[in-house]
Design a protein around this motif. Structure first.
Motif, short mmCIF file in Angstrom:
data_model
loop_
_atom_site.label_atom_id
_atom_site.label_comp_id
_atom_site.label_asym_id
_atom_site.label_seq_id
_atom_site.Cartn_x
_atom_site.Cartn_y
_atom_site.Cartn_z
N ALA A 283 69.53 74.13 14.03
CA ALA A 283 69.48 73.70 15.43
C ALA A 283 69.81 72.22 15.57
O ALA A 283 70.53 71.82 16.48
CB ALA A 283 68.09 73.99 16.01
N ALA A 284 69.29 71.39 14.65
CA ALA A 284 69.56 69.95 14.73
C ALA A 284 71.03 69.64 14.50
O ALA A 284 71.64 68.83 15.22
CB ALA A 284 68.70 69.21 13.70
N LEU A 285 71.63 70.26 13.50
CA LEU A 285 73.05 70.02 13.23
C LEU A 285 73.93 70.64 14.31
O LEU A 285 74.98 70.07 14.65
CB LEU A 285 73.42 70.60 11.86
CG LEU A 285 72.79 69.92 10.65
CD1 LEU A 285 73.12 70.70 9.38
CD2 LEU A 285 73.28 68.49 10.52
N ALA A 286 73.52 71.77 14.85
CA ALA A 286 74.36 72.46 15.84
C ALA A 286 74.45 71.67 17.13
O ALA A 286 75.53 71.56 17.72
CB ALA A 286 73.79 73.85 16.12
N VAL A 287 73.35 71.10 17.60
CA VAL A 287 73.40 70.39 18.88
C VAL A 287 74.22 69.11 18.77
O VAL A 287 74.98 68.77 19.69
CB VAL A 287 71.96 70.09 19.38
CG1 VAL A 287 71.24 69.10 18.48
CG2 VAL A 287 71.98 69.57 20.81
N VAL B 236 66.50 76.48 21.25
CA VAL B 236 65.55 77.52 20.84
C VAL B 236 66.29 78.80 20.47
O VAL B 236 65.97 79.46 19.47
CB VAL B 236 64.53 77.76 21.96
CG1 VAL B 236 63.70 79.01 21.66
CG2 VAL B 236 63.61 76.55 22.11
N VAL B 237 67.30 79.17 21.26
CA VAL B 237 68.07 80.38 20.96
C VAL B 237 68.75 80.26 19.61
O VAL B 237 68.67 81.17 18.76
CB VAL B 237 69.11 80.64 22.07
CG1 VAL B 237 70.10 81.71 21.64
CG2 VAL B 237 68.41 81.07 23.35
N ARG C 199 60.54 82.30 27.52
CA ARG C 199 61.11 81.60 28.67
C ARG C 199 62.38 80.85 28.29
O ARG C 199 63.36 80.86 29.01
CB ARG C 199 60.07 80.62 29.23
CG ARG C 199 60.55 79.78 30.39
CD ARG C 199 59.36 79.11 31.05
NE ARG C 199 58.64 78.29 30.09
CZ ARG C 199 58.89 76.98 29.92
NH1 ARG C 199 59.84 76.39 30.63
NH2 ARG C 199 58.19 76.27 29.06
N TYR C 200 62.36 80.21 27.12
CA TYR C 200 63.55 79.48 26.67
C TYR C 200 64.67 80.44 26.27
O TYR C 200 65.85 80.13 26.45
CB TYR C 200 63.20 78.59 25.48
CG TYR C 200 62.27 77.46 25.83
CD1 TYR C 200 62.74 76.32 26.48
CD2 TYR C 200 60.92 77.52 25.53
CE1 TYR C 200 61.88 75.28 26.80
CE2 TYR C 200 60.05 76.48 25.84
CZ TYR C 200 60.55 75.36 26.48
OH TYR C 200 59.71 74.34 26.80
N LEU C 201 64.31 81.59 25.72
CA LEU C 201 65.33 82.55 25.29
C LEU C 201 66.12 83.06 26.48
O LEU C 201 67.35 83.16 26.43
CB LEU C 201 64.67 83.72 24.56
CG LEU C 201 64.26 83.47 23.11
CD1 LEU C 201 63.42 84.63 22.60
CD2 LEU C 201 65.49 83.28 22.24
N VAL C 202 65.44 83.39 27.57
CA VAL C 202 66.13 83.89 28.75
C VAL C 202 67.07 82.83 29.31
O VAL C 202 68.24 83.10 29.63
CB VAL C 202 65.11 84.34 29.82
CG1 VAL C 202 65.82 84.72 31.11
CG2 VAL C 202 64.29 85.51 29.30
N GLY C 203 66.59 81.59 29.39
CA GLY C 203 67.44 80.52 29.90
C GLY C 203 68.59 80.20 29.00
O GLY C 203 69.71 79.93 29.45
#
Length: 298
Positions: free
Chosen positions: A99-103, A216-217, A286-290
């Motif tokens: 997640a850190a590298l991807a963003v 999060v996704v 909640r984060y997954l849906v968004g």
């Protein structure tokens, strides 16, 4: 002429539910079938985990006797504790690093124009079409050659699994973040840049707070990749570094043709191994849906 109702057009029956493709009764039937299709095997595993091994072997769906001994005995039957620890450490580290590298990578690909940018984006999609079975032997040979050349042992270690899973998780996580960041307004970043903020400061103070659903996704999908993998974990790990998926596979394999099946313990172990994943979905729902519904592909 149709009577006037306060200047409003009279409501017709077909004005409601114009987007529904199925009649209401048929929609209820379809939903009920889908729920039953999912719930029946899940309930069978849950009931079998609190039933005796002999009763499960006879094919009983509902327990003839309720017992929690299966949940106690699984910790001594197989190395379930060490498997859970290895999976949590490896998959958790992959999720955070991915997640850190991807963003940060996605931010560069979305907001900057440079030579080879489109090639990288197309390469991210192309990597998703390569099955893992084709890469199993190359990965094993590369790790073996590195160990022979440098003396650094990779096969049989947790960080060897970490590198392997990160290789497969990072392209997907990066593409998820590329899609998400494209949907964020550029005006906020431009305002921060006018105030003198650098690109790094914009990424930390503006992009990251707005990108948590996408982060999060990507992190959860990376976690699931390491948690569910059996193929690479079977080849790369040793008995001390096996993940929980391999432990379950070993438990199931040892029961084939056995005189005393322990089906109840197998189902109890499956329930225990599913708890962390279910907890993740419930906590970050909640984060997954968004994160899955936001963004656009351009």
């Amino acid at each position: 002429m149709a009577p006037r109702t306060g200047g409003r057009r009279p409501r017709r029956p077909y004005d409601t539910d114009v987007t529904r493709l199925l009649p209401r009764w048929l929609l209820i039937v379809v939903i009920a079938v889908i729920i039953a299709f999912i719930a029946v095997p899940v309930l069978y595993i849950l009931f079998g985990s609190v039933n005796s091994d002999v009763a499960v072997a006879r094919g009983e769906y509902f327990p003839s006797e309720f017992t929690l001994s299966n949940y106690v005995e699984i910790w001594s039957t197989v190395a379930l504790g060490s498997g859970l620890l290895n999976s949590i450490l490896t998959a958790g580290a992959v999720a955070v690093a991915s997640a850190a590298l991807a963003v940060s990578t996605a931010y560069v690909l979305v907001r900057f124009r440079f030579l080879g940018r489109l090639t990288i984006l197309r390469g991210l999609l192309a990597l998703q079409s390569i099955p893992g079975t084709l890469l199993l032997l190359p990965v094993f040979v590369v790790f073996s050659n590195i160990a022979s050349a440098t003396g650094v042992q990779i096969i049989g270690t947790r960080w060897g699994l970490f590198v392997t899973y990160l290789t497969f998780a990072l392209p997907f996580s990066t593409w998820v973040m590329v899609t998400y960041l494209r949907g964020l307004p550029k005006e906020l970043e431009e305002a921060a840049r006018i105030d003198g903020a650098s690109s790094g400061r914009i990424l930390r103070s503006v992009v990251l707070p707005l990108s948590w659903p996408g982060i999060v996704v990507s992190a959860i999908f990376a976690f699931l990749l390491g948690w569910n993998d059996v193929l690479f974990s079977t080849i790369i790990t040793t008995p001390n570094t096996r993940t929980v998926a391999v432990v379950l596979q070993v438990l199931g394999t040892t029961q084939e043709g056995g005189a005393v099946p322990i089906y109840g313990q197998m189902m109890a172990a499956s329930i225990v191994c599913a708890v962390p994943v279910v907890a993740l979905y419930l906590i970050f729902q909640r984060y997954l849906v968004g994160g899955l519904t936001a963004g656009s592909v351009k």
